[in-house]
Design a protein around this motif. Structure first.
Motif, PDB file in Angstrom:
ATOM      1  N   PRO A 182       0.817  -1.231   0.000  1.00  0.00           N
ATOM      2  CA  PRO A 182       0.000   0.000   0.000  1.00  0.00           C
ATOM      3  C   PRO A 182       0.841   1.268   0.000  1.00  0.00           C
ATOM      4  O   PRO A 182       0.520   2.237  -0.690  1.00  0.00           O
ATOM      5  CB  PRO A 182      -0.833  -0.129   1.279  1.00  0.00           C
ATOM      6  CG  PRO A 182      -0.870  -1.586   1.564  1.00  0.00           C
ATOM      7  CD  PRO A 182       0.463  -2.115   1.124  1.00  0.00           C
ATOM      8  N   GLN A 220      -6.889   3.561  -6.140  1.00  0.00           N
ATOM      9  CA  GLN A 220      -7.346   4.348  -5.007  1.00  0.00           C
ATOM     10  C   GLN A 220      -7.454   3.529  -3.724  1.00  0.00           C
ATOM     11  O   GLN A 220      -7.269   4.068  -2.626  1.00  0.00           O
ATOM     12  CB  GLN A 220      -8.689   4.989  -5.332  1.00  0.00           C
ATOM     13  CG  GLN A 220      -9.814   4.011  -5.608  1.00  0.00           C
ATOM     14  CD  GLN A 220     -11.135   4.717  -5.862  1.00  0.00           C
ATOM     15  OE1 GLN A 220     -11.351   5.814  -5.355  1.00  0.00           O
ATOM     16  NE2 GLN A 220     -12.009   4.102  -6.640  1.00  0.00           N
ATOM     17  N   ARG A 221      -7.743   2.219  -3.821  1.00  0.00           N
ATOM     18  CA  ARG A 221      -7.845   1.436  -2.587  1.00  0.00           C
ATOM     19  C   ARG A 221      -6.490   1.320  -1.897  1.00  0.00           C
ATOM     20  O   ARG A 221      -6.406   1.338  -0.674  1.00  0.00           O
ATOM     21  CB  ARG A 221      -8.419   0.054  -2.879  1.00  0.00           C
ATOM     22  CG  ARG A 221      -7.563  -0.845  -3.735  1.00  0.00           C
ATOM     23  CD  ARG A 221      -8.330  -2.128  -4.088  1.00  0.00           C
ATOM     24  NE  ARG A 221      -7.502  -3.067  -4.828  1.00  0.00           N
ATOM     25  CZ  ARG A 221      -6.807  -4.040  -4.256  1.00  0.00           C
ATOM     26  NH1 ARG A 221      -6.858  -4.188  -2.940  1.00  0.00           N
ATOM     27  NH2 ARG A 221      -6.077  -4.861  -4.970  1.00  0.00           N
ATOM     28  N   PHE A 222      -5.404   1.206  -2.677  1.00  0.00           N
ATOM     29  CA  PHE A 222      -4.067   1.215  -2.078  1.00  0.00           C
ATOM     30  C   PHE A 222      -3.750   2.592  -1.505  1.00  0.00           C
ATOM     31  O   PHE A 222      -3.131   2.708  -0.451  1.00  0.00           O
ATOM     32  CB  PHE A 222      -3.020   0.837  -3.116  1.00  0.00           C
ATOM     33  CG  PHE A 222      -3.154  -0.558  -3.644  1.00  0.00           C
ATOM     34  CD1 PHE A 222      -2.728  -1.645  -2.900  1.00  0.00           C
ATOM     35  CD2 PHE A 222      -3.715  -0.789  -4.877  1.00  0.00           C
ATOM     36  CE1 PHE A 222      -2.843  -2.928  -3.374  1.00  0.00           C
ATOM     37  CE2 PHE A 222      -3.836  -2.069  -5.375  1.00  0.00           C
ATOM     38  CZ  PHE A 222      -3.407  -3.152  -4.619  1.00  0.00           C
ATOM     39  N   TRP A 223      -4.186   3.622  -2.206  1.00  0.00           N
ATOM     40  CA  TRP A 223      -3.897   4.986  -1.776  1.00  0.00           C
ATOM     41  C   TRP A 223      -4.583   5.297  -0.454  1.00  0.00           C
ATOM     42  O   TRP A 223      -3.992   5.864   0.461  1.00  0.00           O
ATOM     43  CB  TRP A 223      -4.355   5.955  -2.866  1.00  0.00           C
ATOM     44  CG  TRP A 223      -4.045   7.384  -2.589  1.00  0.00           C
ATOM     45  CD1 TRP A 223      -2.845   7.923  -2.235  1.00  0.00           C
ATOM     46  CD2 TRP A 223      -4.971   8.477  -2.648  1.00  0.00           C
ATOM     47  NE1 TRP A 223      -2.958   9.283  -2.080  1.00  0.00           N
ATOM     48  CE2 TRP A 223      -4.241   9.650  -2.329  1.00  0.00           C
ATOM     49  CE3 TRP A 223      -6.322   8.585  -2.961  1.00  0.00           C
ATOM     50  CZ2 TRP A 223      -4.830  10.904  -2.300  1.00  0.00           C
ATOM     51  CZ3 TRP A 223      -6.908   9.838  -2.931  1.00  0.00           C
ATOM     52  CH2 TRP A 223      -6.166  10.976  -2.603  1.00  0.00           C
ATOM     53  N   ARG A 224      -5.877   4.902  -0.323  1.00  0.00           N
ATOM     54  CA  ARG A 224      -6.606   5.176   0.915  1.00  0.00           C
ATOM     55  C   ARG A 224      -5.999   4.429   2.104  1.00  0.00           C
ATOM     56  O   ARG A 224      -5.824   4.986   3.172  1.00  0.00           O
ATOM     57  CB  ARG A 224      -8.077   4.783   0.761  1.00  0.00           C
ATOM     58  CG  ARG A 224      -8.875   5.713  -0.123  1.00  0.00           C
ATOM     59  CD  ARG A 224     -10.356   5.525   0.128  1.00  0.00           C
ATOM     60  NE  ARG A 224     -10.760   4.142  -0.058  1.00  0.00           N
ATOM     61  CZ  ARG A 224     -11.245   3.649  -1.187  1.00  0.00           C
ATOM     62  NH1 ARG A 224     -11.381   4.451  -2.236  1.00  0.00           N
ATOM     63  NH2 ARG A 224     -11.607   2.387  -1.296  1.00  0.00           N
ATOM     64  N   SER A 225      -5.668   3.149   1.889  1.00  0.00           N
ATOM     65  CA  SER A 225      -5.080   2.396   2.986  1.00  0.00           C
ATOM     66  C   SER A 225      -3.678   2.881   3.319  1.00  0.00           C
ATOM     67  O   SER A 225      -3.253   2.858   4.475  1.00  0.00           O
ATOM     68  CB  SER A 225      -5.036   0.902   2.630  1.00  0.00           C
ATOM     69  OG  SER A 225      -4.233   0.686   1.475  1.00  0.00           O
ATOM     70  N   THR A 271       1.025   4.250  -2.874  1.00  0.00           N
ATOM     71  CA  THR A 271       0.785   5.648  -2.516  1.00  0.00           C
ATOM     72  C   THR A 271       1.920   6.541  -2.998  1.00  0.00           C
ATOM     73  O   THR A 271       1.687   7.583  -3.627  1.00  0.00           O
ATOM     74  CB  THR A 271       0.628   5.781  -0.992  1.00  0.00           C
ATOM     75  OG1 THR A 271      -0.433   4.934  -0.551  1.00  0.00           O
ATOM     76  CG2 THR A 271       0.331   7.212  -0.604  1.00  0.00           C
TER      77      THR A 271
END
Length: 306
Positions: free
Chosen positions: A221, A293-298, A225
């Motif tokens: 993650p 985006q799921r990697f970015w949020r986490s 990011t």
């Protein structure tokens, strides 16, 4: 004769009063007002962000005549596909060359830069060595230096090495990312437990194997990011390309569009090329953020909870 004793519970126990106060706070006018203000600010921010892209989308559907004779947010004769064909075939398809150059600079350069940042941040977090915190402070100092300030020294260094007007003139400077190193150390502190590393060392694993087989998957993650930040910065790196490159075949797409836009006063037919080309240039950034985006949020919450 036995007497029955009735135990009555007060109607307003402390628990009930606390629940009542909590419910009142949840539905208080101040809370609703605050929520409304936040939502209004988010709507304004979204409108401010999406309006230029919406204008590009509408303008890309217009012919050269409709571009100046109709409203900015009115649909034209839907010449989008004709405009796209014109952009991709103009001057022997030079736009596709620029687009490919941007992909090369952004994807390859950002991937290499992100890997170096992850490895460096992991080393700062995991290992103890002399002058560690002073060296990390120097890295943080690099975050405060604007990239435009160091473009002239970088150009002079690139001239000495002989890489001006080559792909390396943009790829090599992209490898240095102090902010990425800082984020990588934060991600390593949040994602890689020291107990796991010690267990791997007890089992006889070497440091490179621990990093590649254990730490790097845990830092996925954080890797994504940092990659997104680097990708966006590389894709929008206009000034660096303007300083380093003279051959139009090496231009990234933003510099190529700038060159087209510089002749629109003398040749108005370039307006449609610039507008449609700008719309196409936005697509990779949208795709990257939507897909990752799921990697970015986490990744953004890595250091929030220990």
């Amino acid at each position: 004769m036995s007497s029955l004793t009735h135990t009555t519970t007060p109607a307003n126990t402390p628990v009930e009063r606390k629940a009542t106060r909590s419910a009142g706070r949840r539905t208080s006018p101040n809370a609703l007002l605050s929520k409304g203000v936040v939502n209004a600010l988010l709507i304004v921010a979204a409108f401010y962000t999406l309006m230029p892209v919406s204008w590009l989308l509408f303008a890309a559907t217009k012919s050269d005549r409709d571009l100046f004779s109709t409203s900015g947010f009115a649909l034209g004769d839907f010449n989008l596909f004709a405009n796209l064909h014109h952009v991709f075939t103009f001057n022997d398809g030079i736009y596709l060359r620029w687009f490919g150059n941007s992909i090369l600079y952004s994807v390859v350069g950002s991937a290499a830069s992100t890997f170096l940042c992850i490895a460096t941040g992991y080393a700062f977090d995991t290992y103890d060595f002399k002058g560690k915190e002073k060296l990390f402070a120097a890295v943080l100092g690099g975050v405060l230096v604007p990239t435009t300030v160091i473009q002239l020294p970088m150009y002079l260094l690139a001239t000495k090495v002989g890489i001006v007007n080559t792909y390396w003139a943009l790829l090599l400077p992209a490898l240095v990312n102090p902010f990425g190193v800082y984020l990588a150390r934060v991600f390593s502190e949040g994602y890689v437990p020291n107990e796991v590393l010690e267990a791997a060392r007890v089992d006889g694993a070497g440091e490179l194997r621990i990093f590649a087989g254990i730490s790097l998957p845990m830092l996925a993650p954080g890797f994504m990011t940092i990659f997104l930040f680097s990708f966006t910065a590389s894709w929008n790196n206009f000034f660096g390309a303007l300083v380093m490159l003279n051959d139009e075949k090496l231009y990234p797409v933003n510099l190529g569009l700038f060159m087209w836009n510089s002749v629109t006063q003398q040749q108005p037919e370039y307006y449609s090329l610039v507008i449609t080309g700008s719309l196409v240039a936005v697509v990779p950034l949208i795709v990257a953020f939507v897909c990752l985006q799921r990697f970015w949020r986490s990744g953004l919450t890595a250091g929030a909870v220990k």
